[in-house]
Design a protein around this motif. Structure first.
Motif, mmCIF file in Angstrom:
data_model
loop_
_atom_site.group_PDB
_atom_site.id
_atom_site.type_symbol
_atom_site.label_atom_id
_atom_site.label_comp_id
_atom_site.label_asym_id
_atom_site.label_seq_id
_atom_site.Cartn_x
_atom_site.Cartn_y
_atom_site.Cartn_z
ATOM 1 N N ILE A 324 8.087 -17.804 104.006
ATOM 2 C CA ILE A 324 9.410 -17.219 104.201
ATOM 3 C C ILE A 324 9.465 -15.805 103.607
ATOM 4 O O ILE A 324 10.124 -14.912 104.154
ATOM 5 C CB ILE A 324 10.527 -18.128 103.636
ATOM 6 C CG1 ILE A 324 11.863 -17.735 104.251
ATOM 7 C CG2 ILE A 324 10.557 -18.118 102.112
ATOM 8 C CD1 ILE A 324 12.916 -18.812 104.186
ATOM 9 N N TRP A 325 8.788 -15.582 102.486
ATOM 10 C CA TRP A 325 8.696 -14.207 101.947
ATOM 11 C C TRP A 325 7.919 -13.323 102.910
ATOM 12 O O TRP A 325 8.303 -12.170 103.149
ATOM 13 C CB TRP A 325 8.008 -14.226 100.591
ATOM 14 C CG TRP A 325 8.035 -12.882 99.896
ATOM 15 C CD1 TRP A 325 8.938 -12.473 98.965
ATOM 16 C CD2 TRP A 325 7.120 -11.789 100.074
ATOM 17 N NE1 TRP A 325 8.651 -11.185 98.558
ATOM 18 C CE2 TRP A 325 7.539 -10.746 99.223
ATOM 19 C CE3 TRP A 325 5.989 -11.587 100.881
ATOM 20 C CZ2 TRP A 325 6.872 -9.518 99.143
ATOM 21 C CZ3 TRP A 325 5.326 -10.363 100.809
ATOM 22 C CH2 TRP A 325 5.754 -9.349 99.950
ATOM 23 N N ASN A 326 6.835 -13.858 103.465
ATOM 24 C CA ASN A 326 6.008 -13.077 104.378
ATOM 25 C C ASN A 326 6.818 -12.562 105.560
ATOM 26 O O ASN A 326 6.649 -11.427 106.005
ATOM 27 C CB ASN A 326 4.833 -13.913 104.873
ATOM 28 C CG ASN A 326 3.965 -14.436 103.748
ATOM 29 O OD1 ASN A 326 4.040 -13.969 102.617
ATOM 30 N ND2 ASN A 326 3.144 -15.434 104.057
ATOM 31 N N VAL A 327 7.707 -13.396 106.060
ATOM 32 C CA VAL A 327 8.540 -13.004 107.195
ATOM 33 C C VAL A 327 9.610 -12.014 106.759
ATOM 34 O O VAL A 327 9.777 -10.942 107.356
ATOM 35 C CB VAL A 327 9.194 -14.244 107.845
ATOM 36 C CG1 VAL A 327 10.286 -13.833 108.834
ATOM 37 C CG2 VAL A 327 8.145 -15.095 108.551
ATOM 38 N N TYR A 328 10.343 -12.359 105.698
ATOM 39 C CA TYR A 328 11.543 -11.588 105.359
ATOM 40 C C TYR A 328 11.210 -10.259 104.677
ATOM 41 O O TYR A 328 11.571 -9.185 105.162
ATOM 42 C CB TYR A 328 12.473 -12.415 104.476
ATOM 43 C CG TYR A 328 13.760 -11.699 104.114
ATOM 44 C CD1 TYR A 328 14.716 -11.408 105.097
ATOM 45 C CD2 TYR A 328 14.031 -11.309 102.810
ATOM 46 C CE1 TYR A 328 15.894 -10.751 104.778
ATOM 47 C CE2 TYR A 328 15.209 -10.653 102.476
ATOM 48 C CZ TYR A 328 16.134 -10.376 103.465
ATOM 49 O OH TYR A 328 17.300 -9.723 103.143
ATOM 50 N N VAL A 329 10.536 -10.320 103.552
ATOM 51 C CA VAL A 329 10.211 -9.097 102.832
ATOM 52 C C VAL A 329 8.960 -8.445 103.412
ATOM 53 O O VAL A 329 8.900 -7.226 103.608
ATOM 54 C CB VAL A 329 10.025 -9.363 101.323
ATOM 55 C CG1 VAL A 329 9.607 -8.091 100.593
ATOM 56 C CG2 VAL A 329 11.310 -9.912 100.724
ATOM 57 N N GLY A 330 7.962 -9.267 103.707
ATOM 58 C CA GLY A 330 6.678 -8.727 104.127
ATOM 59 C C GLY A 330 6.765 -7.754 105.278
ATOM 60 O O GLY A 330 6.226 -6.644 105.212
ATOM 61 N N TRP A 331 7.449 -8.144 106.367
ATOM 62 C CA TRP A 331 7.433 -7.260 107.529
ATOM 63 C C TRP A 331 8.797 -6.925 108.113
ATOM 64 O O TRP A 331 8.928 -5.919 108.800
ATOM 65 C CB TRP A 331 6.476 -7.795 108.591
ATOM 66 C CG TRP A 331 5.099 -7.367 108.208
ATOM 67 C CD1 TRP A 331 4.252 -7.999 107.347
ATOM 68 C CD2 TRP A 331 4.437 -6.154 108.586
ATOM 69 N NE1 TRP A 331 3.110 -7.271 107.166
ATOM 70 C CE2 TRP A 331 3.180 -6.134 107.922
ATOM 71 C CE3 TRP A 331 4.760 -5.094 109.433
ATOM 72 C CZ2 TRP A 331 2.264 -5.089 108.068
ATOM 73 C CZ3 TRP A 331 3.856 -4.052 109.581
ATOM 74 C CH2 TRP A 331 2.619 -4.054 108.906
#
Length: 368
Positions: A324-331
């Protein structure tokens, strides 16, 4: 040693002079050594994968008797001048190179000096130019093998094991931020939210992908904080913090290395592991190999000296939850100008697909 108050950091290639570089060296506690510099390339925001900082590539000639062991090809990493938002990232990366890099036996760039100026919010990091060692800088438009990913996991295992559940995080490393505490956390969790929502609202493909997983921007933001609170109760180590494929490199023989330490902090190891596997491999390859790669990482973590590492089942759950971090903050934070359309879209596609494949939404809701 030079007085930090006397230095005015370079903002482009014109400012990279022997006098400036010797001042930077002095502030960092090193002796003067530069005699001549030859600027070869200056990369600004939006140019050739330049995202959160600008870069100047140059060759150096050293004073007689002062260049032994120092690289001839160098890179100066400097601040973007279009806004001040990135300042916490700059301060954090300088702190990493000045205070932690010397302790770490990992493949990462070597620093010849660094300084952050809180008054101007400019910084400079003087690093080796990795191309002199034949480094290749991959992106999601090329095929990356599972053996190359294993090489990156080797480096992460060494990094994570070095301060595994260390008492030093309550002592001399207390300054290292976490996913919820510190200037970088405030920037990512709060200040970045309007930028992310703008991207969702104004980039049609991002709006479509967020709609596909069925979460609003605000729901994603709240869930990130819930996940961080949960993972702070688990094993802690020093994490790179931003291990997408574009922040990695491969040397001849496919030895992996780690770049761009602006999001470095204390956290759970699956933060790093989930991000590199999910961006580094095609969707099809990830689906086939991610569990065996996680097992490989855990073996390497133990070999690197981490005491009582978590078992596979516990890590698999957190690996899935970390998407969920990868989706939201990551990109979702990343404007198209930073890397171009194809790379931006491909990263989003890989990460949102992983979110769906791994039932990340359910796992996050379980802890909210």
């Amino acid at each position: 040693m030079s007085d930090a108050r006397s230095i005015r950091h370079a903002v482009d290639g014109d400012g990279v002079t022997p006098c400036y570089l010797n001042q930077l060296r002095g502030i960092s506690g090193h002796s003067d050594c530069f005699d001549k510099v030859h600027v070869q390339e200056s990369r600004t925001y939006g140019d050739q994968m330049v995202s959160t900082a600008a870069r100047v590539l140059f060759s150096a000639e050293y004073r007689a008797g002062h260049g032994s062991g120092l690289p001839e090809q160098l890179m100066l990493k400097i601040a973007r001048t279009d806004d001040d938002v990135m300042a916490p990232f700059y301060a954090n990366e300088v702190a990493f190179y000045n205070r932690l890099r010397p302790e770490l036996e990992i493949e990462a760039p070597h620093s010849l000096g660094g300084h952050y100026d809180p008054s101007s919010r400019h910084f400079a990091l003087l690093l080796e130019d990795l191309t002199a060692r034949g480094a290749h800088f991959p992106n999601v438009l090329e095929t990356v093998s599972t053996s190359q990913i294993r090489s990156l996991l080797d480096e992460l295992a060494i990094l994570h094991a070095r301060f595994w559940n260390s008492d030093r995080f309550a002592g001399d490393l207390q300054w290292v931020g976490t996913a919820l505490e510190g200037d970088v956390a405030v920037l990512l969790n709060d200040a970045a939210a309007p930028y992310i929502q703008y991207e969702i609202d104004n980039q049609k493909f991002k709006n479509e992908l967020v709609g596909m997983i069925g979460w609003t921007g605000e729901e994603l933001r709240a869930s990130i904080k819930a996940m961080h609170r949960h993972q702070q109760s688990l094993d802690q180590c020093l994490v790179h913090g931003d291990t997408h494929l574009g922040n990695c490199y491969f040397l001849p023989g496919d030895k992996g290395g780690l770049l761009d330490w602006q999001l470095m902090g204390r956290g759970h190891p699956m933060h790093d592991v989930s991000y590199i596997i999910s961006t580094g491999l095609s969707i099809a390859e990830r689906r086939v190999h991610e569990q065996e790669l996680l097992l490989y990482y855990l073996d390497q973590l133990g070999e690197a000296g981490a005491a009582n590492p978590p078992d596979f089942d516990a890590c698999w759950t957190e690996y899935r939850r970390s998407q969920i971090w990868n989706v939201y903050v990551g990109w979702l934070t990343t404007p198209v100008v930073n890397y171009g359309w194809e790379i931006n879209v491909m990263n989003h596609l890989r990460l949102v697909t992983a979110f769906e494949d791994l039932d990340t939404g359910k796992l996050v809701r379980d802890i909210m």
